[in-house]
Design a protein around this motif. Structure first.
Motif, PDB file in Angstrom:
ATOM      1  N   ASP A  57      32.228  11.123  -1.811  1.00  0.00           N
ATOM      2  CA  ASP A  57      33.377  10.433  -2.391  1.00  0.00           C
ATOM      3  C   ASP A  57      34.118  11.445  -3.248  1.00  0.00           C
ATOM      4  O   ASP A  57      33.694  11.778  -4.364  1.00  0.00           O
ATOM      5  CB  ASP A  57      32.910   9.247  -3.240  1.00  0.00           C
ATOM      6  CG  ASP A  57      34.071   8.386  -3.729  1.00  0.00           C
ATOM      7  OD1 ASP A  57      35.213   8.900  -3.780  1.00  0.00           O
ATOM      8  OD2 ASP A  57      33.833   7.213  -4.055  1.00  0.00           O
ATOM      9  N   GLU A  58      35.210  11.978  -2.723  1.00  0.00           N
ATOM     10  CA  GLU A  58      35.920  13.063  -3.392  1.00  0.00           C
ATOM     11  C   GLU A  58      36.704  12.589  -4.606  1.00  0.00           C
ATOM     12  O   GLU A  58      37.238  13.406  -5.360  1.00  0.00           O
ATOM     13  CB  GLU A  58      36.842  13.767  -2.393  1.00  0.00           C
ATOM     14  CG  GLU A  58      36.047  14.476  -1.292  1.00  0.00           C
ATOM     15  CD  GLU A  58      36.924  15.220  -0.317  1.00  0.00           C
ATOM     16  OE1 GLU A  58      38.149  14.930  -0.290  1.00  0.00           O
ATOM     17  OE2 GLU A  58      36.405  16.059   0.422  1.00  0.00           O
ATOM     18  N   ARG A  59      36.759  11.275  -4.834  1.00  0.00           N
ATOM     19  CA  ARG A  59      37.436  10.779  -6.036  1.00  0.00           C
ATOM     20  C   ARG A  59      36.595  11.036  -7.276  1.00  0.00           C
ATOM     21  O   ARG A  59      37.111  11.072  -8.383  1.00  0.00           O
ATOM     22  CB  ARG A  59      37.696   9.279  -5.898  1.00  0.00           C
ATOM     23  CG  ARG A  59      38.666   8.905  -4.800  1.00  0.00           C
ATOM     24  CD  ARG A  59      38.664   7.419  -4.525  1.00  0.00           C
ATOM     25  NE  ARG A  59      37.367   6.934  -4.044  1.00  0.00           N
ATOM     26  CZ  ARG A  59      37.131   5.663  -3.710  1.00  0.00           C
ATOM     27  NH1 ARG A  59      38.082   4.749  -3.821  1.00  0.00           N
ATOM     28  NH2 ARG A  59      35.932   5.297  -3.272  1.00  0.00           N
ATOM     29  N   ILE A  60      35.253  11.220  -7.119  1.00  0.00           N
ATOM     30  CA  ILE A  60      34.389  11.338  -8.293  1.00  0.00           C
ATOM     31  C   ILE A  60      34.199  12.788  -8.737  1.00  0.00           C
ATOM     32  O   ILE A  60      34.451  13.062  -9.927  1.00  0.00           O
ATOM     33  CB  ILE A  60      33.049  10.613  -8.036  1.00  0.00           C
ATOM     34  CG1 ILE A  60      33.334   9.120  -7.742  1.00  0.00           C
ATOM     35  CG2 ILE A  60      32.120  10.762  -9.228  1.00  0.00           C
ATOM     36  CD1 ILE A  60      32.111   8.315  -7.340  1.00  0.00           C
ATOM     37  N   PRO A  61      33.802  13.781  -7.923  1.00  0.00           N
ATOM     38  CA  PRO A  61      33.223  13.675  -6.580  1.00  0.00           C
ATOM     39  C   PRO A  61      31.712  13.501  -6.676  1.00  0.00           C
ATOM     40  O   PRO A  61      31.063  14.027  -7.562  1.00  0.00           O
ATOM     41  CB  PRO A  61      33.567  15.021  -5.958  1.00  0.00           C
ATOM     42  CG  PRO A  61      33.566  15.966  -7.126  1.00  0.00           C
ATOM     43  CD  PRO A  61      34.021  15.179  -8.334  1.00  0.00           C
ATOM     44  N   ARG A  62      31.157  12.765  -5.707  1.00  0.00           N
ATOM     45  CA  ARG A  62      29.712  12.530  -5.671  1.00  0.00           C
ATOM     46  C   ARG A  62      29.304  12.239  -4.236  1.00  0.00           C
ATOM     47  O   ARG A  62      30.029  11.553  -3.512  1.00  0.00           O
ATOM     48  CB  ARG A  62      29.337  11.341  -6.555  1.00  0.00           C
ATOM     49  CG  ARG A  62      27.839  11.052  -6.608  1.00  0.00           C
ATOM     50  CD  ARG A  62      27.566   9.666  -7.175  1.00  0.00           C
ATOM     51  NE  ARG A  62      28.121   9.508  -8.507  1.00  0.00           N
ATOM     52  CZ  ARG A  62      28.650   8.378  -8.964  1.00  0.00           C
ATOM     53  NH1 ARG A  62      28.733   7.315  -8.184  1.00  0.00           N
ATOM     54  NH2 ARG A  62      29.124   8.315 -10.186  1.00  0.00           N
ATOM     55  N   LYS A  63      28.156  12.793  -3.825  1.00  0.00           N
ATOM     56  CA  LYS A  63      27.631  12.476  -2.505  1.00  0.00           C
ATOM     57  C   LYS A  63      26.951  11.128  -2.566  1.00  0.00           C
ATOM     58  O   LYS A  63      26.165  10.852  -3.471  1.00  0.00           O
ATOM     59  CB  LYS A  63      26.646  13.548  -2.033  1.00  0.00           C
ATOM     60  CG  LYS A  63      26.223  13.347  -0.587  1.00  0.00           C
ATOM     61  CD  LYS A  63      25.501  14.553  -0.034  1.00  0.00           C
ATOM     62  CE  LYS A  63      25.170  14.343   1.437  1.00  0.00           C
ATOM     63  NZ  LYS A  63      24.500  15.519   2.033  1.00  0.00           N
ATOM     64  N   GLU A  64      27.272  10.264  -1.588  1.00  0.00           N
ATOM     65  CA  GLU A  64      26.707   8.935  -1.542  1.00  0.00           C
ATOM     66  C   GLU A  64      26.156   8.663  -0.148  1.00  0.00           C
ATOM     67  O   GLU A  64      26.374   9.447   0.780  1.00  0.00           O
ATOM     68  CB  GLU A  64      27.764   7.895  -1.931  1.00  0.00           C
ATOM     69  CG  GLU A  64      28.283   8.097  -3.351  1.00  0.00           C
ATOM     70  CD  GLU A  64      29.266   7.035  -3.771  1.00  0.00           C
ATOM     71  OE1 GLU A  64      29.762   6.301  -2.884  1.00  0.00           O
ATOM     72  OE2 GLU A  64      29.533   6.924  -4.970  1.00  0.00           O
ATOM     73  N   GLY A 174      25.436  18.603  -4.201  1.00  0.00           N
ATOM     74  CA  GLY A 174      26.297  18.715  -3.027  1.00  0.00           C
ATOM     75  C   GLY A 174      27.685  18.168  -3.282  1.00  0.00           C
ATOM     76  O   GLY A 174      28.687  18.828  -2.999  1.00  0.00           O
ATOM     77  N   GLY A 175      27.760  16.964  -3.828  1.00  0.00           N
ATOM     78  CA  GLY A 175      29.055  16.330  -4.020  1.00  0.00           C
ATOM     79  C   GLY A 175      29.849  16.887  -5.179  1.00  0.00           C
ATOM     80  O   GLY A 175      31.064  17.065  -5.087  1.00  0.00           O
ATOM     81  N   THR A 176      29.173  17.180  -6.288  1.00  0.00           N
ATOM     82  CA  THR A 176      29.868  17.601  -7.510  1.00  0.00           C
ATOM     83  C   THR A 176      30.040  19.109  -7.594  1.00  0.00           C
ATOM     84  O   THR A 176      31.064  19.595  -8.068  1.00  0.00           O
ATOM     85  CB  THR A 176      29.089  17.101  -8.752  1.00  0.00           C
ATOM     86  OG1 THR A 176      28.975  15.677  -8.670  1.00  0.00           O
ATOM     87  CG2 THR A 176      29.796  17.470 -10.039  1.00  0.00           C
ATOM     88  N   ALA A 177      29.036  19.857  -7.131  1.00  0.00           N
ATOM     89  CA  ALA A 177      29.089  21.316  -7.253  1.00  0.00           C
ATOM     90  C   ALA A 177      29.354  22.023  -5.923  1.00  0.00           C
ATOM     91  O   ALA A 177      29.474  23.247  -5.890  1.00  0.00           O
ATOM     92  CB  ALA A 177      27.777  21.827  -7.846  1.00  0.00           C
ATOM     93  N   GLY A 178      29.428  21.258  -4.829  1.00  0.00           N
ATOM     94  CA  GLY A 178      29.775  21.836  -3.539  1.00  0.00           C
ATOM     95  C   GLY A 178      28.678  22.651  -2.879  1.00  0.00           C
ATOM     96  O   GLY A 178      28.955  23.463  -1.990  1.00  0.00           O
ATOM     97  N   MET A 179      27.423  22.437  -3.272  1.00  0.00           N
ATOM     98  CA  MET A 179      26.328  23.180  -2.652  1.00  0.00           C
ATOM     99  C   MET A 179      26.032  22.650  -1.255  1.00  0.00           C
ATOM    100  O   MET A 179      26.079  21.439  -1.029  1.00  0.00           O
ATOM    101  CB  MET A 179      25.054  23.087  -3.504  1.00  0.00           C
ATOM    102  CG  MET A 179      25.026  24.016  -4.686  1.00  0.00           C
ATOM    103  SD  MET A 179      23.454  23.886  -5.603  1.00  0.00           S
ATOM    104  CE  MET A 179      22.270  24.525  -4.399  1.00  0.00           C
TER     105      MET A 179
END
Length: 279
Positions: A57-64, A174-179
């Protein structure tokens, strides 16, 4: 494979814009996906064996995570030759993700006898097969053994066995730091194992023996394997800024697999020292 799963569910539910993905979240009533498809894996993350789809979810960003039994592939074909063009860092990074599946399901708070068998056998196969595939990348037998190990490793996840903090924190990295997906396991799994050791040392001892050396902890063996595969072992090696760690700790508490970690995690203050050690 996760993109195809999410697309099948989106198609069945008339999702046409990103904001409508909210209709597909876990807990919502969704229309079953009906589009059949075949999966031929080129990595070792083993998503093709589960009904989960990881999305960001790129609005947060967070992997869900999305979940519905209808989104798993109809057929999975293992062809080692299809992995030859996979970049080395991606192939071996997802191999450590498979190791993480096996480790965290073996140590799960709701592990089943079937999962105990498949997870432990996966750990007998994967470290050796990964090392051999690294030294002889042209040998398709080693690559096929990696694929088989990945398949075994995820059987617990596919049948509802819960994971722990390596996956929970990894989703946020993954979602917040792009790993990349697999590299979160390369970095976090050894630290999570050490954190959990006070509550599951006997189970971790069985992991160590399965991996090849009962006298070296599972955490240390995994860390050595990561290094031998030329994979990153620290968050700083993956360009994660240290000032982002408190945010990652906060966001991790929203993940479904933080509450199911073997050792209780009560808040971001428990997660932050893990991230600091990993940085």
């Amino acid at each position: 494979c996760d993109a195809t799963k999410a697309a099948c569910l989106a198609l069945a539910n008339g999702v046409k814009v990103a904001e409508d993905i909210d209709k597909l979240r876990v807990g919502q009533i969704v229309t079953t996906a009906t589009l059949p498809y075949v999966s031929i894996p080129t990595t070792l993350s083993a998503g093709e064996y589960t009904a989960y789809a990881g999305i960001t979810d790129e609005r947060i960003p967070r992997k869900e995570v999305l979940w519905d039994m209808s989104i798993a592939p109809n057929v999975v074909i293992l062809d080692a030759a299809m992995t030859e063009a996979t970049p080395s860092r991606l192939f071996f990074g997802t191999g450590i993700r498979a190791v993480d599946h096996a480790v965290e399901t073996w140590c799960s708070i709701n592990v089943t006898p079937l999962t105990e068998a498949t997870s432990l056998h996966a750990l007998r196969i994967l470290p050796r097969a990964l090392a051999r595939a690294k030294s002889k990348p042209e040998d398709l037998t080693n690559r096929l053994n990696c694929l088989i190990g990945a398949w075994l490793s995820v059987q617990g996840v596919s049948t509802g066995v819960d994971l722990g903090a390596s996956h929970g924190i990894g989703h946020v990295l993954g979602g917040t730091a792009g790993m990349p997906h697999g590299e979160t396991s390369c970095v976090m799994l050894p630290h999570v194992l050490r954190f959990n050791e006070s509550v599951n040392s006997k189970r971790q001892a069985a992991l160590a023996e399965a991996m090849g050396d009962a006298n070296i902890t599972a955490a240390d063996q995994i860390q050595t394997l990561v290094s031998d595969l030329d994979l990153p072992g620290r968050l700083r090696d993956c360009d994660v800024p240290r000032e982002l760690l408190p945010t990652i700790a906060e966001e991790s508490m929203h993940d479904m697999w933080i509450p199911t970690n073997p050792r209780s995690i009560s808040g971001p203050a428990d997660v932050l020292p893990l991230l600091e050690a990993a940085w």
